[in-house]
Design a protein around this motif. Sequence first.
Motif, PDB file in Angstrom:
ATOM      1  N   ALA A   8       0.969  -1.073   0.120  1.00  0.00           N
ATOM      2  CA  ALA A   8       0.182  -0.083   0.157  1.00  0.00           C
ATOM      3  C   ALA A   8       0.795   1.480   0.058  1.00  0.00           C
ATOM      4  O   ALA A   8       0.544   2.310  -0.536  1.00  0.00           O
ATOM      5  N   LEU A   9       2.050   1.098   0.734  1.00  0.00           N
ATOM      6  CA  LEU A   9       2.975   2.426   0.622  1.00  0.00           C
ATOM      7  C   LEU A   9       3.655   2.435  -0.753  1.00  0.00           C
ATOM      8  O   LEU A   9       3.957   3.767  -0.871  1.00  0.00           O
ATOM      9  N   ASN A  10       3.815   1.456  -1.271  1.00  0.00           N
ATOM     10  CA  ASN A  10       4.611   1.340  -2.605  1.00  0.00           C
ATOM     11  C   ASN A  10       4.051   0.610  -3.512  1.00  0.00           C
ATOM     12  O   ASN A  10       4.674  -0.430  -3.777  1.00  0.00           O
ATOM     13  N   PRO A  11       2.805   0.965  -3.996  1.00  0.00           N
ATOM     14  CA  PRO A  11       2.069  -0.018  -5.058  1.00  0.00           C
ATOM     15  C   PRO A  11       2.840  -0.329  -6.236  1.00  0.00           C
ATOM     16  O   PRO A  11       2.428  -1.211  -7.007  1.00  0.00           O
ATOM     17  N   ASN A  12       3.998   0.381  -6.744  1.00  0.00           N
ATOM     18  CA  ASN A  12       4.700   0.089  -7.778  1.00  0.00           C
ATOM     19  C   ASN A  12       5.978  -0.555  -7.667  1.00  0.00           C
ATOM     20  O   ASN A  12       6.451  -1.249  -8.611  1.00  0.00           O
ATOM     21  N   GLY A  13       6.273  -0.990  -6.387  1.00  0.00           N
ATOM     22  CA  GLY A  13       7.426  -1.857  -6.033  1.00  0.00           C
ATOM     23  C   GLY A  13       7.158  -3.024  -5.591  1.00  0.00           C
ATOM     24  O   GLY A  13       6.105  -3.336  -5.064  1.00  0.00           O
ATOM     25  N   GLY A  14       8.075  -3.962  -5.685  1.00  0.00           N
ATOM     26  CA  GLY A  14       8.140  -5.310  -5.145  1.00  0.00           C
ATOM     27  C   GLY A  14       8.511  -5.260  -3.842  1.00  0.00           C
ATOM     28  O   GLY A  14       8.826  -4.080  -3.396  1.00  0.00           O
ATOM     29  N   VAL A  15       8.202  -6.149  -3.015  1.00  0.00           N
ATOM     30  CA  VAL A  15       8.488  -6.205  -1.668  1.00  0.00           C
ATOM     31  C   VAL A  15       9.505  -7.501  -1.749  1.00  0.00           C
ATOM     32  O   VAL A  15       9.154  -8.812  -1.769  1.00  0.00           O
ATOM     33  N   PRO A  16      10.812  -7.240  -1.189  1.00  0.00           N
ATOM     34  CA  PRO A  16      11.700  -8.279  -1.232  1.00  0.00           C
ATOM     35  C   PRO A  16      11.578  -9.047   0.046  1.00  0.00           C
ATOM     36  O   PRO A  16      11.721  -8.612   1.394  1.00  0.00           O
ATOM     37  N   VAL A  17      11.399 -10.282  -0.183  1.00  0.00           N
ATOM     38  CA  VAL A  17      11.369 -11.318   0.821  1.00  0.00           C
ATOM     39  C   VAL A  17      12.434 -12.365   0.505  1.00  0.00           C
ATOM     40  O   VAL A  17      12.512 -12.962  -0.650  1.00  0.00           O
ATOM     41  N   PRO A  18      13.389 -12.354   1.579  1.00  0.00           N
ATOM     42  CA  PRO A  18      14.409 -13.488   1.705  1.00  0.00           C
ATOM     43  C   PRO A  18      13.900 -14.857   0.989  1.00  0.00           C
ATOM     44  O   PRO A  18      12.819 -15.385   1.478  1.00  0.00           O
ATOM     45  N   THR A  19      14.576 -15.534  -0.019  1.00  0.00           N
ATOM     46  CA  THR A  19      14.157 -16.934  -0.629  1.00  0.00           C
ATOM     47  C   THR A  19      14.247 -17.987   0.466  1.00  0.00           C
ATOM     48  O   THR A  19      13.587 -18.873   0.484  1.00  0.00           O
ATOM     49  N   GLN A  20      15.372 -17.538   1.317  1.00  0.00           N
ATOM     50  CA  GLN A  20      15.521 -18.407   2.574  1.00  0.00           C
ATOM     51  C   GLN A  20      14.197 -18.743   3.295  1.00  0.00           C
ATOM     52  O   GLN A  20      13.916 -19.811   3.882  1.00  0.00           O
ATOM     53  N   LEU A  21      13.450 -17.686   3.479  1.00  0.00           N
ATOM     54  CA  LEU A  21      12.191 -17.747   4.216  1.00  0.00           C
ATOM     55  C   LEU A  21      11.197 -18.435   3.417  1.00  0.00           C
ATOM     56  O   LEU A  21      10.255 -19.137   3.741  1.00  0.00           O
ATOM     57  N   LEU A  22      11.055 -18.076   2.046  1.00  0.00           N
ATOM     58  CA  LEU A  22       9.781 -18.554   1.385  1.00  0.00           C
ATOM     59  C   LEU A  22      10.190 -20.132   0.949  1.00  0.00           C
ATOM     60  O   LEU A  22       9.008 -20.658   1.230  1.00  0.00           O
ATOM     61  N   GLY A  23      11.174 -20.342   0.946  1.00  0.00           N
ATOM     62  CA  GLY A  23      11.689 -21.985   0.801  1.00  0.00           C
ATOM     63  C   GLY A  23      10.996 -22.574   2.108  1.00  0.00           C
ATOM     64  O   GLY A  23      10.939 -23.900   2.259  1.00  0.00           O
ATOM     65  N   LEU A  24      11.026 -22.009   3.167  1.00  0.00           N
ATOM     66  CA  LEU A  24      10.456 -22.752   4.475  1.00  0.00           C
ATOM     67  C   LEU A  24       8.864 -23.066   4.523  1.00  0.00           C
ATOM     68  O   LEU A  24       8.382 -23.540   5.191  1.00  0.00           O
ATOM     69  N   LEU A  25       8.102 -22.069   3.596  1.00  0.00           N
ATOM     70  CA  LEU A  25       6.687 -22.121   3.791  1.00  0.00           C
ATOM     71  C   LEU A  25       6.337 -23.527   3.617  1.00  0.00           C
ATOM     72  O   LEU A  25       6.595 -24.036   2.230  1.00  0.00           O
ATOM     73  N   LEU A 120       7.689  -7.700  13.823  1.00  0.00           N
ATOM     74  CA  LEU A 120       6.875  -7.492  12.948  1.00  0.00           C
ATOM     75  C   LEU A 120       5.735  -6.946  13.402  1.00  0.00           C
ATOM     76  O   LEU A 120       5.151  -5.964  12.550  1.00  0.00           O
ATOM     77  N   ASN A 121       4.941  -6.789  14.617  1.00  0.00           N
ATOM     78  CA  ASN A 121       4.010  -5.945  15.133  1.00  0.00           C
ATOM     79  C   ASN A 121       4.488  -4.516  15.265  1.00  0.00           C
ATOM     80  O   ASN A 121       3.514  -3.723  14.836  1.00  0.00           O
ATOM     81  N   ALA A 122       5.835  -4.380  15.668  1.00  0.00           N
ATOM     82  CA  ALA A 122       5.862  -3.051  15.658  1.00  0.00           C
ATOM     83  C   ALA A 122       6.069  -2.244  14.246  1.00  0.00           C
ATOM     84  O   ALA A 122       5.717  -1.146  14.086  1.00  0.00           O
ATOM     85  N   ILE A 123       6.547  -2.891  13.349  1.00  0.00           N
ATOM     86  CA  ILE A 123       6.584  -2.670  11.949  1.00  0.00           C
ATOM     87  C   ILE A 123       5.408  -2.273  11.499  1.00  0.00           C
ATOM     88  O   ILE A 123       5.110  -1.265  10.797  1.00  0.00           O
ATOM     89  N   ASN A 124       4.417  -3.376  11.851  1.00  0.00           N
ATOM     90  CA  ASN A 124       3.155  -3.236  11.069  1.00  0.00           C
ATOM     91  C   ASN A 124       2.412  -1.903  11.845  1.00  0.00           C
ATOM     92  O   ASN A 124       1.591  -1.171  10.966  1.00  0.00           O
ATOM     93  N   THR A 125       2.579  -1.791  13.251  1.00  0.00           N
ATOM     94  CA  THR A 125       1.862  -0.505  13.882  1.00  0.00           C
ATOM     95  C   THR A 125       2.402   0.854  13.227  1.00  0.00           C
ATOM     96  O   THR A 125       1.698   1.746  12.692  1.00  0.00           O
ATOM     97  N   THR A 130       1.685   5.414   9.443  1.00  0.00           N
ATOM     98  CA  THR A 130       1.903   5.978   8.396  1.00  0.00           C
ATOM     99  C   THR A 130       0.929   6.351   7.264  1.00  0.00           C
ATOM    100  O   THR A 130       0.704   7.415   6.816  1.00  0.00           O
ATOM    101  N   LEU A 131       0.259   5.053   6.856  1.00  0.00           N
ATOM    102  CA  LEU A 131      -0.820   5.046   6.029  1.00  0.00           C
ATOM    103  C   LEU A 131      -1.958   5.866   6.469  1.00  0.00           C
ATOM    104  O   LEU A 131      -2.566   6.712   5.554  1.00  0.00           O
ATOM    105  N   GLU A 132      -2.394   5.914   7.742  1.00  0.00           N
ATOM    106  CA  GLU A 132      -3.590   6.618   8.172  1.00  0.00           C
ATOM    107  C   GLU A 132      -2.996   8.099   8.017  1.00  0.00           C
ATOM    108  O   GLU A 132      -4.258   8.678   7.964  1.00  0.00           O
TER     109      GLU A 132
END
Length: 134
Positions: A8-25, A120-125, A130-132
């Motif tokens: 929502a903050l950067n609608p045209n940009g990607g969100v980099p998530v480390p592939t090490q984490l994605l591989g654990l899903l 994560l909760n601190a970042i989300n808050t 910021t969005l509000e």
Amino acid sequence: YLIQLLGALNPNGGVPVPTQLLGLLPSDQEWPEGFKLNAYVDRLKAEKAVVGTASKSPFVAVDDAAPAYPDLRRAQRLSFGIWVLLDSLLAGFSPAASTRQSVLELDSIWERLDAALRGLNAINTALKNTLEKS
């Protein structure tokens, strides 16, 4: 939720998530509506993506490489690996008392995951505030 807020903050940009984490899903989960990381994993597998800055290794999901991978081991890897992402997101943020070294010194998987959840909760808050305001 974090991915949605960053999007929502950067609608045209990607969100980099480390592939090490994605591989654990886990691939056999019912994910909540709006959860997008599983789609990223599916795309990486379909494209036979090569990951890593120097090694250029093929992306491998844990479930594909080791279908009987123990849940506790997956949680342990996540409890360390999540800090690859959180270290950069929490840099300079006051509740970020958890540094990589202090996380390594925690005694249990639960303590490391709890510290990650607090981060994560601190970042989300902060992102939601910021969005509000905008």
